[in-house]
Structure formats: structure tokens, C-alpha cells
Scaffold this active site. Sequence first.
Site, PDB file in Angstrom:
ATOM      1  N   ARG A 185       4.236  66.718   0.668  1.00  0.00           N
ATOM      2  CA  ARG A 185       4.614  65.287   0.587  1.00  0.00           C
ATOM      3  C   ARG A 185       4.049  64.655   1.715  1.00  0.00           C
ATOM      4  NH1 ARG A 185      10.544  64.127  -1.696  1.00  0.00           N
ATOM      5  NH2 ARG A 185      10.202  62.183  -0.501  1.00  0.00           N
ATOM      6  N   LYS A 215      20.724  64.050  -1.122  1.00  0.00           N
ATOM      7  CA  LYS A 215      21.191  63.404  -2.145  1.00  0.00           C
ATOM      8  C   LYS A 215      20.515  63.762  -3.521  1.00  0.00           C
ATOM      9  CE  LYS A 215      19.459  59.315  -1.050  1.00  0.00           C
ATOM     10  NZ  LYS A 215      18.868  59.389   0.060  1.00  0.00           N
ATOM     11  N   ARG A 267      19.171  49.785  -0.961  1.00  0.00           N
ATOM     12  CA  ARG A 267      18.842  50.379   0.479  1.00  0.00           C
ATOM     13  C   ARG A 267      18.884  49.055   1.478  1.00  0.00           C
ATOM     14  NH1 ARG A 267      15.966  54.858  -0.978  1.00  0.00           N
ATOM     15  NH2 ARG A 267      14.314  55.244   0.855  1.00  0.00           N
ATOM     16  N   ARG A 277      10.894  70.429   3.590  1.00  0.00           N
ATOM     17  CA  ARG A 277      10.306  69.825   2.299  1.00  0.00           C
ATOM     18  C   ARG A 277       9.106  69.352   2.091  1.00  0.00           C
ATOM     19  NH1 ARG A 277      13.692  64.728   0.137  1.00  0.00           N
ATOM     20  NH2 ARG A 277      12.035  63.699   1.294  1.00  0.00           N
ATOM     21  N   ARG A 329      11.610  56.369   9.062  1.00  0.00           N
ATOM     22  CA  ARG A 329      12.528  56.216   8.163  1.00  0.00           C
ATOM     23  C   ARG A 329      13.879  56.640   8.454  1.00  0.00           C
ATOM     24  NH1 ARG A 329      10.249  60.460   4.077  1.00  0.00           N
ATOM     25  NH2 ARG A 329      11.964  59.889   2.867  1.00  0.00           N
TER      26      ARG A 329
HETATM   27  P1  AMP Z   1      12.852  57.907  -1.132  1.00  0.00           P
HETATM   28  O1  AMP Z   1      12.369  59.253  -1.743  1.00  0.00           O
HETATM   29  O2  AMP Z   1      14.295  57.541  -1.579  1.00  0.00           O
HETATM   30  O3  AMP Z   1      13.075  58.465   0.571  1.00  0.00           O
HETATM   31  O4  AMP Z   1      11.958  56.768  -1.146  1.00  0.00           O
HETATM   32  C1  AMP Z   1      10.737  57.151  -0.609  1.00  0.00           C
HETATM   33  C2  AMP Z   1       9.966  55.520  -0.278  1.00  0.00           C
HETATM   34  O5  AMP Z   1       9.966  54.809  -1.486  1.00  0.00           O
HETATM   35  C3  AMP Z   1      10.805  54.803   0.710  1.00  0.00           C
HETATM   36  O6  AMP Z   1      10.421  55.239   2.043  1.00  0.00           O
HETATM   37  C4  AMP Z   1      10.463  53.461   0.518  1.00  0.00           C
HETATM   38  O7  AMP Z   1       9.170  53.081   1.076  1.00  0.00           O
HETATM   39  C5  AMP Z   1      10.456  53.344  -1.149  1.00  0.00           C
HETATM   40  N1  AMP Z   1      11.729  52.968  -1.536  1.00  0.00           N
HETATM   41  C6  AMP Z   1      12.560  53.890  -2.209  1.00  0.00           C
HETATM   42  N2  AMP Z   1      13.602  53.093  -2.630  1.00  0.00           N
HETATM   43  C7  AMP Z   1      13.486  52.010  -2.072  1.00  0.00           C
HETATM   44  C8  AMP Z   1      14.372  50.802  -2.240  1.00  0.00           C
HETATM   45  N3  AMP Z   1      15.645  50.621  -2.761  1.00  0.00           N
HETATM   46  N4  AMP Z   1      14.068  49.645  -1.525  1.00  0.00           N
HETATM   47  C9  AMP Z   1      12.842  49.835  -0.721  1.00  0.00           C
HETATM   48  N5  AMP Z   1      11.742  50.697  -0.767  1.00  0.00           N
HETATM   49  C10 AMP Z   1      12.161  51.801  -1.427  1.00  0.00           C
END
Ligand code: AMP
Length: 192
Positions: free
Chosen positions: A133, A13, A88, A127, A144
Site C-alpha cells: 500500500r 477495524k 470521519r 500491513r 493520518r
Molecule cells: P481507510 O482505509 O479507511 O484508512 O481510508 C483510506 C483513505 O481514504 C483515507 O486516508 C482518506 O483519504 C479516504 N477516506 C476514507 N474514508 C473517508 C471518509 N469517511 N471521509 C474522508 N476521507 C475518507
Amino acid sequence: MLIVLIGPPGAGKGTQAALIVEELGIPHLSTGEMLREAKYAGTELGKLAAGYMDHGNLVPDEVIVGVVAARLTEPDCANGCLLDGFPRTLNQAEVLDRLLAQQERKIDHVVQFECDDDLLVRRLLERAKVENRVDDTLETIAHRQRTYREEVKPIIQHYGDQGLLRVVNGMQSRNEVFEEIWQQISPGEPGG
Ligand code: AMP
């Protein structure tokens, strides 16, 4: 143009988002990125979010919705934006619909990435090494993926019902995925 990207962690993405925003000249709103920045900056939001993020859990809806709502009203989003990582949950999707309706705006396309789990895990572990990370361990990745699968079904249904869903095969090369996306969202030729 207002675009939402939906896909499991590791589906590419972020890579495609960068290509799309460059082509369309709209800002990229990655909620994961916004939360990571807040976490490293040590803000109140960051401290709150860290407890959830470090365990691979979603930040509560009311927290993330507030962040996105504020960002959407900034001037650079006036002509649209690309939402990456939000919504989400079905609740987030419904709140977003209401927020946009209040501003007399609407989503144009919801691009959904499809990808096999094995490939996703391989990409995420790679990654994690490259980007150092700490939230990307095998355990949190698996968690996740499960969270994603549970949460995404009603969102896909929601946008499918609205006729907004554009499904793309995320297992192709970077350029092939972008071509497929572009064919579905393009207002004209890329670069043109
Ligand atoms: P990502 O980089 O999009 O995988 O997001 C990393 C982390 O940020 C996720 O595992 C969540 O803990 C938090 N996060 C990101 N976007 C959201 C969202 N729309 N709602 C809730 N938590 C989020």
C-alpha cells in the site's frame, strides 16, 4: 442492524468488520476500500480521491457523503450494513443522521476501538509491506493518526450523547476483540 465502526487506522477495524458482517449477514461498507477501488479503476471519483488519499488527507465531505448515500440506498443495505471508515468528521456524522432519518432508519451501535499509538504504527507498517500500500509510509501514517485524533473527538462525543457508543479494547487478539464486540451488539449467540 446498522453498525458504525470507529477506530484509528491499524486498530483492526477491517478484520473485525469481516467477522461481524459474516455473523450478521449484512454488507460491509468500507469507504477506504471503495475509494481505493475507484482509484485503481481510474474513475473520476478515484482520480479526485487519489490526491487526498496519497497525502493521508481526508476526501472532502461532500464527495464521500455522496458515495455513501448512494450505496446506502442499494437493496442489499435494506436490512442494515456495517459502516467502516465513515463517518470521519462530525459533519459526516450529522449528515448521516439526517440521511437515515429521511429513510426512517437509525444507527444501532457505534463500536469504538481503543489502541495505543505504538502498536498502531507497527501494525500499519507491517500491513503496508504485505499489501504493498503506497499510501502507508511512516510519514502518511503519522499524519493520518494525527488527523484521526483531531477528527474523532467530536464524533465520539456525538454518539456518546446519543447513547450509541460501545468501547472495545483493540489491543487484544482477534478473537478476544470479536468476543467483546459481540457481547455488546449481539442479538443472540454467535453462530447460533
Ligand atoms: P481507510 O482505509 O479507511 O484508512 O481510508 C483510506 C483513505 O481514504 C483515507 O486516508 C482518506 O483519504 C479516504 N477516506 C476514507 N474514508 C473517508 C471518509 N469517511 N471521509 C474522508 N476521507 C475518507
